[in-house]
Design a protein around this motif. Structure first.
Motif, PDB file in Angstrom:
ATOM      1  N   GLU A 162       4.883  -5.643   6.500  1.00  0.00           N
ATOM      2  CA  GLU A 162       4.100  -5.665   7.544  1.00  0.00           C
ATOM      3  C   GLU A 162       5.128  -4.810   8.520  1.00  0.00           C
ATOM      4  O   GLU A 162       5.847  -5.958   9.194  1.00  0.00           O
ATOM      5  N   TYR A 187       8.175 -10.355  11.328  1.00  0.00           N
ATOM      6  CA  TYR A 187       8.639  -9.627  10.371  1.00  0.00           C
ATOM      7  C   TYR A 187       9.064 -10.884   8.815  1.00  0.00           C
ATOM      8  O   TYR A 187       9.127 -12.075   9.672  1.00  0.00           O
ATOM      9  N   THR A 198       0.946  10.122   9.439  1.00  0.00           N
ATOM     10  CA  THR A 198       1.689   9.443   8.205  1.00  0.00           C
ATOM     11  C   THR A 198       3.055  10.525   7.654  1.00  0.00           C
ATOM     12  O   THR A 198       4.053   9.390   7.113  1.00  0.00           O
ATOM     13  N   SER A 219       3.655  -3.128  12.398  1.00  0.00           N
ATOM     14  CA  SER A 219       2.637  -2.632  12.384  1.00  0.00           C
ATOM     15  C   SER A 219       2.805  -2.858  14.233  1.00  0.00           C
ATOM     16  O   SER A 219       3.961  -3.149  14.527  1.00  0.00           O
ATOM     17  N   HIS A 220       2.489  -2.338  14.758  1.00  0.00           N
ATOM     18  CA  HIS A 220       2.407  -1.999  16.217  1.00  0.00           C
ATOM     19  C   HIS A 220       1.887  -3.845  16.451  1.00  0.00           C
ATOM     20  O   HIS A 220       2.553  -3.662  17.520  1.00  0.00           O
ATOM     21  N   GLU A 221       1.305  -4.564  16.320  1.00  0.00           N
ATOM     22  CA  GLU A 221       1.177  -6.236  16.520  1.00  0.00           C
ATOM     23  C   GLU A 221       2.438  -6.271  16.351  1.00  0.00           C
ATOM     24  O   GLU A 221       2.805  -7.116  17.298  1.00  0.00           O
ATOM     25  N   GLY A 246       0.406   2.976   3.854  1.00  0.00           N
ATOM     26  CA  GLY A 246      -0.599   2.514   5.669  1.00  0.00           C
ATOM     27  C   GLY A 246      -0.560   4.030   6.322  1.00  0.00           C
ATOM     28  O   GLY A 246      -0.175   4.484   5.397  1.00  0.00           O
ATOM     29  N   TYR A 287      -0.596   1.844  13.646  1.00  0.00           N
ATOM     30  CA  TYR A 287       0.102   2.060  12.624  1.00  0.00           C
ATOM     31  C   TYR A 287       0.146   0.365  12.126  1.00  0.00           C
ATOM     32  O   TYR A 287      -0.104  -0.386  12.483  1.00  0.00           O
ATOM     33  N   ASP A 288       0.452   0.874  10.494  1.00  0.00           N
ATOM     34  CA  ASP A 288       0.702  -0.944   9.763  1.00  0.00           C
ATOM     35  C   ASP A 288       0.895  -0.169   8.813  1.00  0.00           C
ATOM     36  O   ASP A 288       0.262  -0.144   7.910  1.00  0.00           O
ATOM     37  N   CYS A 289       1.982  -0.533   7.893  1.00  0.00           N
ATOM     38  CA  CYS A 289       2.698  -0.223   6.775  1.00  0.00           C
ATOM     39  C   CYS A 289       3.301  -1.286   6.259  1.00  0.00           C
ATOM     40  O   CYS A 289       3.926  -2.500   6.829  1.00  0.00           O
ATOM     41  N   LYS A 290       3.003  -1.284   5.069  1.00  0.00           N
ATOM     42  CA  LYS A 290       4.252  -1.780   3.876  1.00  0.00           C
ATOM     43  C   LYS A 290       4.902  -0.523   3.439  1.00  0.00           C
ATOM     44  O   LYS A 290       5.179   0.349   2.624  1.00  0.00           O
ATOM     45  N   VAL A 299      -0.585   5.999   9.796  1.00  0.00           N
ATOM     46  CA  VAL A 299       0.038   5.872  11.394  1.00  0.00           C
ATOM     47  C   VAL A 299      -0.737   6.998  11.722  1.00  0.00           C
ATOM     48  O   VAL A 299      -0.779   8.491  11.530  1.00  0.00           O
TER      49      VAL A 299
END
Length: 318
Positions: free
Chosen positions: A95, A108, A20, A97-99, A54, A69-72, A56
């Motif tokens: 978001e 996005y 992270t 993120s990996h997703e 978030g 990961y899921d970050c703002k 990582v």
């Protein structure tokens, strides 16, 4: 006598590494390289990364490295309007993120705010920022999981051969199995991924630049000049059959034919989001110069069905 665990066995177990702090520094360093010029004196840039929320992590399971990961991400942006007004604003991407980046489960989302008093020129620059900053950000977001693996993958993978860098996210090869004591090292090569039939589409994008066609051709092909607009490492020898690599390895291919100042034809494959095994599209770039500008047409033929919108946005950023 104790024996070390073979690489093939060690890499089977689940391992995680929290990265992270490194990720926050990466976002702060990489996103603030984004700077885009418009017509005349207009320009916008990402001036700072205010916060990254978030966690990582990089995980390994069954010899595969997985980004988690899921970050703002909260940014500040600024620019100069056509009348010289200095414009400032904020942008939040709720978001990253990996997703979204790799699995493409959703698009996005961008939350914008303008801190400068509205005017015709200011509003025009605000619209320019909304149109041009997101594709540039998404190109950076696509580099992020590759950078995680390149930087930290060696810390999780027990390999029987020297570590490699620059390996695509979803095609990381399993390390060679350790040999028995005294036996010769294995020279067996990994079995290549089977090529599959892919239903594809063609994407065409036009852009006009206040520049000469010869100069634009150089910017698109000269290895020393490409990083000025990709903001990342590039490899390019503009000759037929020569390989090239853009966006730190996010885009790879070979040149097919080149006509200086007129046309560039090249194969094109994405490493993130990953395309089907061995699949390549063909990108044809034509440059048509008029008396005061050059129109550049990007024709990408062979985009896998279902990826047209995302690839189209990235091509606009490109």
């Amino acid at each position: 006598m104790a024996m070390s665990m073979p690489a093939s066995t060690a890499n089977w177990h689940w391992k995680n590494k929290n990265v992270t702090s490194w990720a926050r520094a990466w976002f702060e360093r990489e996103l603030t390289t984004i700077s885009i010029d418009g017509e005349g004196s207009e320009n916008v840039s990402v001036t700072s990364v205010r916060d990254v929320e978030g966690d990582v992590e990089l995980g390994q399971r069954k010899s595969k490295l997985i980004t988690i990961y899921d970050c703002k991400v909260q940014l500040e942006w600024s620019g100069t309007a056509s009348d010289g007004t200095s414009v400032k604003g904020k942008l939040t991407v709720p978001e990253v993120s990996h997703e979204i980046t790799l699995d493409r489960l959703s698009d996005y989302i961008y939350e914008w705010s303008l801190q400068t008093e509205s005017s015709v020129a200011v509003d025009a620059l605000y619209a320019f920022a909304k149109a041009r900053i997101p594709p540039a950000l998404e190109a950076k977001f696509a580099e992020f999981p590759v950078a995680i693996i390149d930087t930290h993958g060696k810390d999780l993978t027990v390999s029987a051969e020297p570590s490699r860098t620059g390996t695509p996210v979803s095609t990381l090869a399993a390390p060679t199995h350790a040999t028995n004591s005294g036996a010769a090292a294995s020279t067996a090569k990994p079995v290549p991924a089977k090529k599959v039939a892919v239903n594809t589409s063609e994407i065409v994008k036009d852009a006009m630049f206040m520049a000469a066609a010869e100069d634009l051709y150089s910017l698109l092909t000269d290895e020393s000049r490409i990083p000025s607009w990709t903001r990342s490492a590039a490899q390019s020898i503009p000759q037929p059959s020569s390989s090239y690599s853009l966006f730190g390895g996010g885009v790879k291919g070979k040149y097919i034919s080149l006509v200086p100042g007129k046309e560039i034809k090249q194969t094109w494959s994405l490493q993130s989001p990953v395309w089907p095994p061995e699949h390549e599209a063909t990108l044809t770039i034509t440059l048509n110069q008029s008396s005061d500008s050059t129109t550049v047409t990007f024709t990408l033929d062979g985009v896998p069905k279902g990826m047209e919108d995302e690839v189209g946005r990235n091509l606009e950023g490109y």
